[in-house]
Design an enzyme around this catalytic site. Structure first.
Site, PDB file in Angstrom:
ATOM      1  N   THR A 133       0.803  -1.221   0.000  1.00 10.93           N
ATOM      2  CA  THR A 133       0.000   0.000   0.000  1.00 10.93           C
ATOM      3  C   THR A 133       0.837   1.272   0.000  1.00 10.93           C
ATOM      4  O   THR A 133       1.938   1.311   0.574  1.00 10.93           O
ATOM      5  CB  THR A 133      -0.907   0.014   1.252  1.00 10.93           C
ATOM      6  OG1 THR A 133      -1.406   1.333   1.451  1.00 10.93           O
ATOM      7  CG2 THR A 133      -0.170  -0.392   2.516  1.00 10.93           C
ATOM      8  N   GLU A 135       0.239   3.616   1.820  1.00  9.03           N
ATOM      9  CA  GLU A 135       0.356   4.044   3.223  1.00  9.03           C
ATOM     10  C   GLU A 135       1.777   3.812   3.750  1.00  9.03           C
ATOM     11  O   GLU A 135       2.180   4.419   4.739  1.00  9.03           O
ATOM     12  CB  GLU A 135      -0.643   3.291   4.101  1.00  9.03           C
ATOM     13  CG  GLU A 135      -2.062   3.811   3.996  1.00  9.03           C
ATOM     14  CD  GLU A 135      -2.255   5.187   4.598  1.00  9.03           C
ATOM     15  OE1 GLU A 135      -1.911   5.380   5.765  1.00  9.03           O
ATOM     16  OE2 GLU A 135      -2.746   6.081   3.891  1.00  9.03           O
ATOM     17  N   TYR A 157      -1.591   0.122  10.935  1.00  8.93           N
ATOM     18  CA  TYR A 157      -1.885  -0.557   9.657  1.00  8.93           C
ATOM     19  C   TYR A 157      -0.649  -0.519   8.751  1.00  8.93           C
ATOM     20  O   TYR A 157      -0.218  -1.540   8.212  1.00  8.93           O
ATOM     21  CB  TYR A 157      -3.073   0.132   8.980  1.00  8.93           C
ATOM     22  CG  TYR A 157      -3.280  -0.239   7.525  1.00  8.93           C
ATOM     23  CD1 TYR A 157      -3.852  -1.451   7.169  1.00  8.93           C
ATOM     24  CD2 TYR A 157      -2.898   0.632   6.496  1.00  8.93           C
ATOM     25  CE1 TYR A 157      -4.047  -1.793   5.828  1.00  8.93           C
ATOM     26  CE2 TYR A 157      -3.092   0.303   5.164  1.00  8.93           C
ATOM     27  CZ  TYR A 157      -3.664  -0.917   4.839  1.00  8.93           C
ATOM     28  OH  TYR A 157      -3.848  -1.239   3.513  1.00  8.93           O
ATOM     29  N   LYS A 161       1.759  -3.526   7.403  1.00  3.70           N
ATOM     30  CA  LYS A 161       1.944  -3.746   5.966  1.00  3.70           C
ATOM     31  C   LYS A 161       3.419  -3.638   5.573  1.00  3.70           C
ATOM     32  O   LYS A 161       3.849  -4.199   4.572  1.00  3.70           O
ATOM     33  CB  LYS A 161       1.105  -2.741   5.169  1.00  3.70           C
ATOM     34  CG  LYS A 161      -0.387  -3.064   5.163  1.00  3.70           C
ATOM     35  CD  LYS A 161      -0.712  -4.158   4.140  1.00  3.70           C
ATOM     36  CE  LYS A 161      -2.204  -4.349   3.980  1.00  3.70           C
ATOM     37  NZ  LYS A 161      -2.552  -5.358   2.972  1.00  3.70           N
TER      38      LYS A 161
HETATM   39  P1  NAP Z   1     -11.556  -4.472   1.985  1.00  2.00           P
HETATM   40  O1  NAP Z   1     -12.702  -4.136   1.095  1.00  2.00           O
HETATM   41  O2  NAP Z   1     -11.520  -3.947   3.366  1.00  2.00           O
HETATM   42  O3  NAP Z   1     -11.472  -6.079   2.032  1.00  2.00           O
HETATM   43  C1  NAP Z   1     -10.651  -6.728   2.949  1.00  2.00           C
HETATM   44  C2  NAP Z   1     -10.928  -8.208   2.862  1.00  2.00           C
HETATM   45  O4  NAP Z   1     -10.114  -8.884   3.828  1.00  2.00           O
HETATM   46  C3  NAP Z   1     -12.384  -8.608   3.195  1.00  2.00           C
HETATM   47  O5  NAP Z   1     -12.742  -9.700   2.394  1.00  2.00           O
HETATM   48  C4  NAP Z   1     -12.283  -9.035   4.649  1.00  2.00           C
HETATM   49  O6  NAP Z   1     -13.287  -9.938   5.036  1.00  2.00           O
HETATM   50  C5  NAP Z   1     -10.943  -9.742   4.612  1.00  2.00           C
HETATM   51  N1  NAP Z   1     -10.321  -9.941   5.918  1.00  2.00           N
HETATM   52  C6  NAP Z   1     -10.108  -9.030   6.884  1.00  2.00           C
HETATM   53  N2  NAP Z   1      -9.467  -9.588   7.934  1.00  2.00           N
HETATM   54  C7  NAP Z   1      -9.284 -10.892   7.603  1.00  2.00           C
HETATM   55  C8  NAP Z   1      -8.689 -11.990   8.275  1.00  2.00           C
HETATM   56  N3  NAP Z   1      -8.153 -11.887   9.489  1.00  2.00           N
HETATM   57  N4  NAP Z   1      -8.691 -13.186   7.634  1.00  2.00           N
HETATM   58  C9  NAP Z   1      -9.240 -13.329   6.405  1.00  2.00           C
HETATM   59  N5  NAP Z   1      -9.828 -12.326   5.738  1.00  2.00           N
HETATM   60  C10 NAP Z   1      -9.833 -11.125   6.340  1.00  2.00           C
HETATM   61  O7  NAP Z   1     -10.174  -4.054   1.300  1.00  2.00           O
HETATM   62  P2  NAP Z   1      -9.845  -3.741  -0.241  1.00  2.00           P
HETATM   63  O8  NAP Z   1     -10.050  -2.295  -0.468  1.00  2.00           O
HETATM   64  O9  NAP Z   1     -10.501  -4.734  -1.092  1.00  2.00           O
HETATM   65  O10 NAP Z   1      -8.263  -3.959  -0.251  1.00  2.00           O
HETATM   66  C11 NAP Z   1      -7.702  -5.226  -0.546  1.00  2.00           C
HETATM   67  C12 NAP Z   1      -6.287  -5.272  -0.013  1.00  2.00           C
HETATM   68  O11 NAP Z   1      -5.496  -4.236  -0.615  1.00  2.00           O
HETATM   69  C13 NAP Z   1      -6.140  -5.051   1.480  1.00  2.00           C
HETATM   70  O12 NAP Z   1      -5.073  -5.851   1.925  1.00  2.00           O
HETATM   71  C14 NAP Z   1      -5.791  -3.591   1.621  1.00  2.00           C
HETATM   72  O13 NAP Z   1      -5.088  -3.369   2.811  1.00  2.00           O
HETATM   73  C15 NAP Z   1      -4.943  -3.404   0.390  1.00  2.00           C
HETATM   74  N6  NAP Z   1      -4.935  -2.073  -0.201  1.00  2.00           N
HETATM   75  C16 NAP Z   1      -6.098  -1.439  -0.499  1.00  2.00           C
HETATM   76  C17 NAP Z   1      -6.061  -0.205  -1.111  1.00  2.00           C
HETATM   77  C18 NAP Z   1      -7.315   0.533  -1.476  1.00  2.00           C
HETATM   78  O14 NAP Z   1      -7.241   1.733  -1.735  1.00  2.00           O
HETATM   79  N7  NAP Z   1      -8.454  -0.138  -1.568  1.00  2.00           N
HETATM   80  C19 NAP Z   1      -4.826   0.376  -1.440  1.00  2.00           C
HETATM   81  C20 NAP Z   1      -3.656  -0.312  -1.137  1.00  2.00           C
HETATM   82  C21 NAP Z   1      -3.721  -1.548  -0.538  1.00  2.00           C
HETATM   83  P3  NAP Z   1     -14.747  -9.426   5.514  1.00  2.00           P
HETATM   84  O15 NAP Z   1     -15.498  -9.105   4.253  1.00  2.00           O
HETATM   85  O16 NAP Z   1     -15.267 -10.606   6.262  1.00  2.00           O
HETATM   86  O17 NAP Z   1     -14.521  -8.221   6.369  1.00  2.00           O
HETATM   87  O1  G4F Z   2     -10.491   6.757   2.728  1.00  2.93           O
HETATM   88  P1  G4F Z   2      -9.518   6.710   3.827  1.00  2.93           P
HETATM   89  O2  G4F Z   2      -9.959   6.097   5.108  1.00  2.93           O
HETATM   90  O3  G4F Z   2      -8.253   5.987   3.217  1.00  2.93           O
HETATM   91  P2  G4F Z   2      -6.708   5.883   3.635  1.00  2.93           P
HETATM   92  O4  G4F Z   2      -6.496   6.190   5.053  1.00  2.93           O
HETATM   93  O5  G4F Z   2      -5.946   6.687   2.638  1.00  2.93           O
HETATM   94  O6  G4F Z   2      -6.440   4.321   3.432  1.00  2.93           O
HETATM   95  C1  G4F Z   2      -6.932   3.631   2.282  1.00  2.93           C
HETATM   96  O7  G4F Z   2      -5.972   3.695   1.249  1.00  2.93           O
HETATM   97  C2  G4F Z   2      -4.728   3.025   1.550  1.00  2.93           C
HETATM   98  C3  G4F Z   2      -3.823   3.231   0.336  1.00  2.93           C
HETATM   99  O8  G4F Z   2      -3.120   4.434   0.481  1.00  2.93           O
HETATM  100  C4  G4F Z   2      -5.008   1.573   1.816  1.00  2.93           C
HETATM  101  F1  G4F Z   2      -3.836   0.932   2.077  1.00  2.93           F
HETATM  102  C5  G4F Z   2      -5.947   1.433   2.999  1.00  2.93           C
HETATM  103  O9  G4F Z   2      -6.251   0.051   3.180  1.00  2.93           O
HETATM  104  C6  G4F Z   2      -7.236   2.183   2.697  1.00  2.93           C
HETATM  105  O10 G4F Z   2      -7.891   1.536   1.629  1.00  2.93           O
HETATM  106  O11 G4F Z   2      -8.981   8.189   4.164  1.00  2.93           O
HETATM  107  C7  G4F Z   2      -8.441   9.030   3.185  1.00  2.93           C
HETATM  108  C8  G4F Z   2      -8.181  10.408   3.792  1.00  2.93           C
HETATM  109  C9  G4F Z   2      -7.381  10.390   5.084  1.00  2.93           C
HETATM  110  O12 G4F Z   2      -6.426  11.419   5.045  1.00  2.93           O
HETATM  111  C10 G4F Z   2      -8.398  10.688   6.163  1.00  2.93           C
HETATM  112  O13 G4F Z   2      -7.876  11.342   7.313  1.00  2.93           O
HETATM  113  O14 G4F Z   2      -9.429  10.999   4.120  1.00  2.93           O
HETATM  114  C11 G4F Z   2      -9.314  11.607   5.383  1.00  2.93           C
HETATM  115  N1  G4F Z   2     -10.647  11.725   5.989  1.00  2.93           N
HETATM  116  C12 G4F Z   2     -11.254  12.892   6.322  1.00  2.93           C
HETATM  117  N2  G4F Z   2     -12.437  12.656   6.886  1.00  2.93           N
HETATM  118  C13 G4F Z   2     -11.469  10.710   6.318  1.00  2.93           C
HETATM  119  C14 G4F Z   2     -12.608  11.298   6.900  1.00  2.93           C
HETATM  120  N3  G4F Z   2     -11.342   9.378   6.190  1.00  2.93           N
HETATM  121  C15 G4F Z   2     -12.375   8.605   6.620  1.00  2.93           C
HETATM  122  N4  G4F Z   2     -12.277   7.262   6.460  1.00  2.93           N
HETATM  123  N5  G4F Z   2     -13.500   9.140   7.202  1.00  2.93           N
HETATM  124  C16 G4F Z   2     -13.667  10.485   7.360  1.00  2.93           C
HETATM  125  O15 G4F Z   2     -14.659  10.959   7.887  1.00  2.93           O
END
Ligand code: NAP
Ligand code: G4F
Length: 380
Positions: A133, A135, A157, A161
């Site tokens: 990520t 992050e 987190y 990671k």
């Molecule tokens: P998400 O929608 O939160 O999905 C996470 C998945 O992991 C869900 O299926 C969840 O199951 C499962 N999970 C959580 N804890 C678990 C555990 N202990 N054992 C088995 N399964 C578990 O996340 P996403 O946005 O699809 O992201 C996919 C991956 O990419 C994650 O690893 C995230 O950290 C990483 N990532 C995401 C982003 C982004 O912007 N979306 C960017 C960079 C990296 P449940 O449905 O049961 O909760």
């Molecule tokens: O949508 P966010 O919660 O995403 P964040 O923290 O960037 O993390 C996501 O992206 C990562 C990749 O860079 C993944 F690894 C991670 O698993 C996840 O998918 O927040 C984005 C921004 C932050 O700066 C947060 O402080 O939005 C700001 N924010 C402002 N108000 C908020 C809020 N975020 C959330 N969730 N809720 C608010 O009310």
């Protein structure tokens, strides 16, 4: 020969899109899902196949990244050509409340998968994708961030990671495994979890224009993110595992946008112009213009509640994070050059997709309310 993939986190946003993609390419897809007291397969129900049919292509297994024996048994049974390790406790703010669990699932969970593949003698057969990520860059040391930018994680987190990133590199170097990190910048979609910022905004904006919610409460709206569409990003995951050589890739659009701008664009798409005044905790967003033609075009029957000067956005410091990541912007040079990957969606296309989807979702609720079926309860 058709390939077999195992996806952990199959019930999540990326798991759903990746399953669709791999099935469309003729893969047999095995997914790891957690046991829960309610169904947790909404995002993949359309892919469900009755386990009684012959030769199913989409098979789910109960499992958890915190359970080594369970993971080892499933990997042994499935003998996957490719593992996509997407499972994680993926919410940055929640990780401050659950740091130990996050380390166990997101950090050690990755080790459990790598070690299972090694112990089962699958190092030459099974390619592994690790969901790393942006992050990791946290307090950024370089703008934009590339594969060579040093990490400075800013949350439990991101620290978990970081372990997962390096243990993946280590298993690749120590045992010659094909194990690659995709360092993905934020990617969103209509399937995004409701508490991530983009989905929180598109849901709230849709409910506000429909008169189902009065105000959106936000945290730090000054932070900047490089947002793409999850549909594009799962293609990059697939491409990373089709390479001859295992290596790590940044996946990003190269464009960054403030949260405030995402809010403004979302409301504008729905026909509402917002003006922001005040600073920090006292900042508010008020309606400064209403495009009635646009509202009608979207099928919003009753827009009378959308009065000029109404405050629809306030800041609630409870959403501030103990340590924030202020600016993320990725350098997509390597993924473009080596994977031939470029995002197909712009930010405006992403907002259109998400806001339209949420509008349709809540229009159905509005209809139910009108017909006297009571208020539906949504937890924010
Ligand atoms: P998400 O929608 O939160 O999905 C996470 C998945 O992991 C869900 O299926 C969840 O199951 C499962 N999970 C959580 N804890 C678990 C555990 N202990 N054992 C088995 N399964 C578990 O996340 P996403 O946005 O699809 O992201 C996919 C991956 O990419 C994650 O690893 C995230 O950290 C990483 N990532 C995401 C982003 C982004 O912007 N979306 C960017 C960079 C990296 P449940 O449905 O049961 O909760
Ligand atoms: O949508 P966010 O919660 O995403 P964040 O923290 O960037 O993390 C996501 O992206 C990562 C990749 O860079 C993944 F690894 C991670 O698993 C996840 O998918 O927040 C984005 C921004 C932050 O700066 C947060 O402080 O939005 C700001 N924010 C402002 N108000 C908020 C809020 N975020 C959330 N969730 N809720 C608010 O009310």
């Amino acid at each position: 020969m058709a390939k077999t993939a195992l996806i952990t986190g199959v019930t999540g946003q990326d798991g759903a899109y990746l399953s669709e993609l791999l099935l469309s390419k003729g893969y047999t897809v095995h997914g790891l899902k957690r046991r829960s007291s309610l169904f947790n397969t909404d995002r993949i129900d359309h892919l469900y196949e009755d386990p009684h049919v012959n030769d199913p292509k989409f098979i789910l297994h109960y499992g958890d990244l915190t359970d080594s024996m369970n993971l080892t048994r499933i990997i042994q049974e499935v003998q996957p050509d490719e593992i996509y390790n997407l499972a994680a406790m993926s919410h940055v703010q929640v990780s401050f409340e659950m740091p130990e669990y996050t380390a166990n699932a997101d950090g050690i969970g990755t080790l459990r998968i790598l070690e299972a593949v090694r112990l089962l003698g699958l190092t030459k057969k099974t390619k592994i994708y690790q969901a790393s990520t942006s992050e990791l860059y946290g307090l950024v040391q370089q703008v934009p961030q590339s594969e060579k930018t040093p990490f400075y994680p800013r949350s439990p987190y991101a620290v978990a990671k970081m372990y997962a990133y390096w243990i993946t590199v280590n298993y690749r170097e120590a045992y010659g495994m094909f194990a690659s990190n995709g360092i993905l910048f934020n990617h969103e979609s209509p399937l995004r979890g409701e508490t991530f910022v983009t989905r929180k905004i598109t849901r709230a904006a849709a409910k506000i224009v429909l008169g189902l919610q009065d105000c959106l409460y936000m945290g730090n709206i000054d932070s900047q993110r490089d947002w793409g569409h999850a549909k594009d990003y799962v293609e990059a995951m697939y491409l990373i595992l089709q390479q001859e050589v295992s290596e790590d890739f940044v996946i990003a659009t190269g464009v960054t946008t403030r949260v405030r701008e995402f809010i403004r664009k979302t409301f504008a798409f729905l026909g509402i112009e917002l003006t922001f005044t005040g600073v920090e905790e006292n900042e508010v967003g008020t309606i400064s213009a209403v495009d009635t033609a646009r509202i009608a075009e979207l099928g919003i029957a009753n827009g009378e509640h959308l009065k000029l000067g109404t405050t629809v956005l306030k800041i609630d410091p409870r959403y501030y994070r103990p340590t924030e990541v202020d600016l993320l912007i990725g350098n997509p040079g390597k993924c473009d050059e080596k994977l031939g990957w470029k995002p197909k969606h712009t930010l405006d296309m992403l907002i259109e997709d998400m806001a339209t989807s949420d509008l349709r979702l809540f229009q159905k609720d509005q209809l139910l309310l009108k017909e006297g079926f009571g208020v539906l309860n949504y937890f924010e």
